[in-house]
Structures are given as structure tokens and as C-alpha cells.
Scaffold this motif. Structure first.
Motif, PDB file in Angstrom:
ATOM      1  N   ALA A   1       0.929  -1.131   0.104  1.00 27.00           N
ATOM      2  CA  ALA A   1      -0.098   0.007  -0.133  1.00 27.00           C
ATOM      3  C   ALA A   1       0.865   1.296  -0.098  1.00 27.00           C
ATOM      4  N   LEU A   2       0.415   2.216  -0.751  1.00 28.69           N
ATOM      5  CA  LEU A   2       1.220   3.385  -0.730  1.00 28.69           C
ATOM      6  C   LEU A   2       1.369   4.322   0.441  1.00 28.69           C
ATOM      7  N   ALA A   3       2.380   4.358   1.073  1.00 23.87           N
ATOM      8  CA  ALA A   3       2.334   5.055   2.335  1.00 23.87           C
ATOM      9  C   ALA A   3       2.022   6.575   2.431  1.00 23.87           C
ATOM     10  N   PHE A   4       2.021   7.205   1.524  1.00 23.81           N
ATOM     11  CA  PHE A   4       2.165   8.658   1.438  1.00 23.81           C
ATOM     12  C   PHE A   4       0.982   9.257   0.972  1.00 23.81           C
ATOM     13  N   THR A   5       0.022   8.702   0.162  1.00 23.91           N
ATOM     14  CA  THR A   5      -1.073   8.958  -0.360  1.00 23.91           C
ATOM     15  C   THR A   5      -2.408   8.868   0.688  1.00 23.91           C
ATOM     16  N   ARG A   6      -2.224   8.365   1.770  1.00 21.55           N
ATOM     17  CA  ARG A   6      -3.114   8.397   2.905  1.00 21.55           C
ATOM     18  C   ARG A   6      -2.682   9.130   4.074  1.00 21.55           C
ATOM     19  N   SER A   7      -3.529   9.583   5.090  1.00 19.71           N
ATOM     20  CA  SER A   7      -2.748  10.225   6.199  1.00 19.71           C
ATOM     21  C   SER A   7      -2.460   8.513   7.114  1.00 19.71           C
ATOM     22  N   PRO A   8      -1.727   8.888   8.093  1.00 22.85           N
ATOM     23  CA  PRO A   8      -1.324   7.807   8.966  1.00 22.85           C
ATOM     24  C   PRO A   8      -2.471   7.291   9.710  1.00 22.85           C
ATOM     25  N   MET A   9      -3.437   8.260   9.850  1.00 24.44           N
ATOM     26  CA  MET A   9      -4.712   7.750  10.637  1.00 24.44           C
ATOM     27  C   MET A   9      -5.390   6.989   9.723  1.00 24.44           C
ATOM     28  N   THR A  10      -5.755   7.420   8.508  1.00 19.56           N
ATOM     29  CA  THR A  10      -6.569   6.720   7.739  1.00 19.56           C
ATOM     30  C   THR A  10      -5.888   5.551   7.480  1.00 19.56           C
ATOM     31  N   THR A  11      -4.580   5.201   6.853  1.00 20.44           N
ATOM     32  CA  THR A  11      -3.917   3.957   6.880  1.00 20.44           C
ATOM     33  C   THR A  11      -3.970   3.194   8.247  1.00 20.44           C
ATOM     34  N   ALA A  12      -3.900   3.729   9.324  1.00 21.47           N
ATOM     35  CA  ALA A  12      -4.114   2.813  10.674  1.00 21.47           C
ATOM     36  C   ALA A  12      -5.571   2.211  10.716  1.00 21.47           C
ATOM     37  N   LEU A  13      -6.730   3.306  10.445  1.00 21.79           N
ATOM     38  CA  LEU A  13      -7.988   2.919  10.663  1.00 21.79           C
ATOM     39  C   LEU A  13      -8.483   1.704   9.518  1.00 21.79           C
ATOM     40  N   GLU A  14      -7.543   1.711   8.580  1.00 22.60           N
ATOM     41  CA  GLU A  14      -7.780   0.852   7.619  1.00 22.60           C
ATOM     42  C   GLU A  14      -7.227  -0.562   7.960  1.00 22.60           C
ATOM     43  N   ALA A  15      -6.235  -0.369   8.457  1.00 22.02           N
ATOM     44  CA  ALA A  15      -5.484  -1.491   8.958  1.00 22.02           C
ATOM     45  C   ALA A  15      -6.175  -2.399   9.910  1.00 22.02           C
TER      46      ALA A  15
ATOM     47  N   ARG B   1      10.276  10.415   6.035  1.00 20.17           N
ATOM     48  CA  ARG B   1       8.768  10.627   6.231  1.00 20.17           C
ATOM     49  C   ARG B   1       8.303   9.144   6.405  1.00 20.17           C
ATOM     50  N   MET B   2       8.937   8.032   5.920  1.00 21.38           N
ATOM     51  CA  MET B   2       8.582   6.763   6.178  1.00 21.38           C
ATOM     52  C   MET B   2       8.779   6.427   7.681  1.00 21.38           C
ATOM     53  N   ARG B   3       9.711   6.631   8.353  1.00 24.07           N
ATOM     54  CA  ARG B   3       9.720   6.651   9.772  1.00 24.07           C
ATOM     55  C   ARG B   3       8.824   7.256  10.517  1.00 24.07           C
ATOM     56  N   ASP B   4       8.601   8.569  10.085  1.00 26.04           N
ATOM     57  CA  ASP B   4       7.462   9.048  10.884  1.00 26.04           C
ATOM     58  C   ASP B   4       6.026   8.498  10.549  1.00 26.04           C
ATOM     59  N   THR B   5       5.691   8.062   9.508  1.00 24.77           N
ATOM     60  CA  THR B   5       4.415   7.250   9.079  1.00 24.77           C
ATOM     61  C   THR B   5       4.317   5.996   9.792  1.00 24.77           C
ATOM     62  N   VAL B   6       5.361   5.255  10.195  1.00 27.28           N
ATOM     63  CA  VAL B   6       5.257   4.040  10.686  1.00 27.28           C
ATOM     64  C   VAL B   6       4.862   4.456  12.231  1.00 27.28           C
ATOM     65  N   ALA B   7       5.673   5.361  12.790  1.00 21.11           N
ATOM     66  CA  ALA B   7       5.581   5.705  14.308  1.00 21.11           C
ATOM     67  C   ALA B   7       4.069   6.029  14.460  1.00 21.11           C
ATOM     68  N   ALA B   8       3.561   6.834  13.605  1.00 23.06           N
ATOM     69  CA  ALA B   8       2.241   7.564  13.729  1.00 23.06           C
ATOM     70  C   ALA B   8       1.067   6.137  13.591  1.00 23.06           C
TER      71      ALA B   8
END
Length: 327
Positions: A60-74, A111-118
Motif C-alpha cells: 500500500a502506498l504510504a504517503f497517499t493516505r494520512s497515517p490515521m486513515t492507514t491505521a484505521l484501514e489496517a 517521512r516513512m519513519r514518521d508514518t510508521v511511528a504514527a
């Protein structure tokens, strides 16, 4: 080495049928990409069609969704699958992010580091009602009212360059290779960057094409090799294999107007043999064995570029048959 699979379907119904067949054959994980479909929707289809295999996004593309949206979908996919979901994330390339999705491409490793942390902070704390603080995320007054299968969902990172590969080894639960990744490249270029630790999963991806006639098998896979060879970003990868001149020929054809899916005729047999698992079933078994000790799992996928849907179906059936024989 675990056998995993990337099912294909011209329709979502066919995708579900392919997933069930691969699960029945013994595939340990089923992976879905994000290009022509949403990875999250495809993963939901697979979760509903299967009962035992893990379901992962690759990627899944990491930066085209907000981290919160990605987390909710996961979290939703983990619930839908009964705790079988694996979140595979990748950065994509600059052109895809900026031109296709309209999102900024800036310092992708950081940015990937921050995305995973969030994502991890949100999935761990979303049920408590406590404030959630993470890079780029400041949440107050939020509490997820639904139960979660797990507070920590495995996150795998796809990486090609050395900096992103090192990040995957540092913060990821696993690493997913590019669709073209030879045993030599995995051994000499990737694993030294990963710093593999106990429990870390190394997943190598491989385009697989099987036929009683090796020439037919290679021809099916040539289009996918040509598709990736047209991307100059991968010049270092092709140069490592001594294929710099061959890639230059593909790039030249592409620049002269050939479509990215119409490059098979300028891909020599040597490129296909070095970079894909193509040949008879016995030849593919031998090529699979070369990854033993280097990868924890191999993700097999049928060729999908420069071939008809029917040819992809035939290739898929042969791969699932091979998984059944080996599993």
C-alpha cells in the motif's frame, strides 16, 4: 522458506477465487498490490474469501493516505480477517506521488519513519481515549468504540535503495523486495543493509512463469522485465547484474514511443533468466532453492505486463499447482 502468493483476477470475484485456490494449495500469505486497484479494498476481498492465510498489502502506498486513515484501514482489515492482516507499505517513486496523487515527495526515508511511528501510536492507543502524540499527529478527544484484534499490527516495508532498506531493518517487522530480486542481489546488496534480527521477516518477490516449453515461459515473463527496465530509477539494479546495456536498449525503445507494456521483444533471454523464475516446473524448483537461507518467504506472482488476461490465468494456475506440490 515459506511459500506466499500474489493472486490475480480480472474481476474482484476472480481475485477471490484465486485467493481461495492458493490458500487450499498451501500458500502461507496472500499479498495484494496497489496500482490498478486499491490495496486495501483488494485485501478486504481476500479476507472475506479465505480463512487461514495471512493477508498482506505488497504494497500500500504510504504517503497517499494520512497515517490515521492507514491505521484505521489496517485495524478494520485485521478485524475482518480475524487477526491475519499484515500492513506492507512502500513509498512509491516521485512521479507517482507528485503527478498521479498530488502529494509532496520530500525526504521519503524520514517521512516513512514518521508514518510508521504514527500508525503504531494510533493502533496502540486508539481505544483508551488518551491523547495520541506522534510525528505529524496530535489527537485529542478521540476514542475508537470498536474492539481491535491486536494493538500492534505487523508492518513490513518495501525498499529498493540502501537508505530505505536500512530503515526497514531498523523499524519494520519485515522487508518486501521489488518484483525483480535475484538471489545474488539479495545476498550481496540487500541483506548487508537489513541487519536481520530474530523475528524479522525477509520476503523476496519473484515473477514466476511455468510451462513445459521454457521459451513460452520466458516470453510470458519478458513483458514484466521490460516494464521495470523502462524505469531509469532501477539502473543500479540492472547494472549489478551486468545488464546495463540491455536496460539501455529497453529505455531507448520506450523513449521512441513504445508503451511500457510493449517492450517484451527487446528483452533478451538472459535478462529473463537472471531476474525471474521462468522455465519448466523443475527449472523453477531449482531457482526457488537458490533463495534458501537468504529469505524467510518467497512471494510468487504471475506475469501481468505485455500478456493477455488468458496468459496470466494460465501462469497463475501453474504457480498454484507448484505451491500445492511443494507445500
Amino acid at each position: 522458506m515459506r511459500l506466499t502468493y500474489g493472486p490475480w483476477g480480472e474481476t474482484l470475484s476472480e481475485l477471490a477465487s484465486s485467493a481461495r485456490a492458493a490458500e487450499d494449495a498451501g500458500a502461507e500469505t496472500l499479498w495484494v498490490p496497489e496500482l490498478h486497484r486499491s490495496a486495501m479494498v483488494s485485501a478486504a476481498v481476500l479476507a472475506g474469501a479465505t480463512t487461514r492465510t495471512r493477508i498482506g498489502t505488497a504494497i500500500a502506498l504510504a504517503f497517499t493516505r494520512s497515517p490515521m486513515t492507514t491505521a484505521l484501514e489496517a485495524l478494520d482489515l485485521d478485524e475482518l480477517s480475524g487477526g491475519r492482516f499484515v500492513l506492507g507499505l512502500g513509498s512509491g517513486v516521485r512521479r507517482l506521488n507528485e503527478d498521479w496523487h498530488g502529494v509532496a515527495w520530500d525526504k521519503p526515508v524520514a517521512r516513512m519513519r514518521d508514518t510508521v511511528a504514527a500508525i503504531r501510536e494510533f493502533t496502540a492507543g486508539c481505544r483508551t481515549g488518551d491523547p495520541i502524540e506522534a510525528p505529524g499527529m496530535r489527537i485529542r478527544g478521540y476514542q475508537r468504540p470498536f474492539p481491535t484484534e491486536r494493538a500492534r499490527i505487523p508492518i513490513y516495508l518495501a525498499a529498493v535503495g540502501p537508505a530505505m532498506t536500512r530503515l526497514a531493518g531498523e523499524i519494520g517487522d519485515g522487508w518486501i523486495s521489488h518484483e525483480l530480486c535475484s538471489p545474488a542481489y539479495l545476498r550481496d546488496r540487500v541483506r548487508p543493509q537489513l541487519n536481520v534480527r530474530p523475528g524479522f521477516d525477509v520476503v523476496v518477490s519473484a515473477c514466476c512463469s511455468i510451462d513445459e516449453d521454457p521459451a513460452v515461459a520466458r516470453r510470458r515473463a519478458a513483458g514484466l522485465v521490460g516494464f521495470y527496465a523502462s524505469v531509469r530509477t532501477y539502473a543500479g539494479f540492472f547494472a549489478f547484474h551486468g545488464l546495463g546495456a540491455e536496460q539501455a536498449g529497453v529505455v531507448d525503445r520506450f523513449r521512441r514511443g513504445a508503451g511500457a507494456d510493449d517492450l517484451a521483444d527487446v528483452v533478451p533471454q538472459r535478462m529473463v533468466d537472471l531476474l525471474t523464475l521462468s522455465g519448466t516446473a523443475d527449472q523453477v524448483r531449482d531457482k526457488l532453492a537458490a533463495y534458501e537461507g537468504l529469505a524467510g518467504a518467497i512471494k510468487l506472482t504471475p506475469p501481468t505486463h505485455g500478456v493477455s488476461s488468458e496468459e496470466t490465468r494460465v501462469a497463475q494456475d501453474r504457480i498454484i499447482e507448484l505451491i500445492g506440490d511443494l507445500a
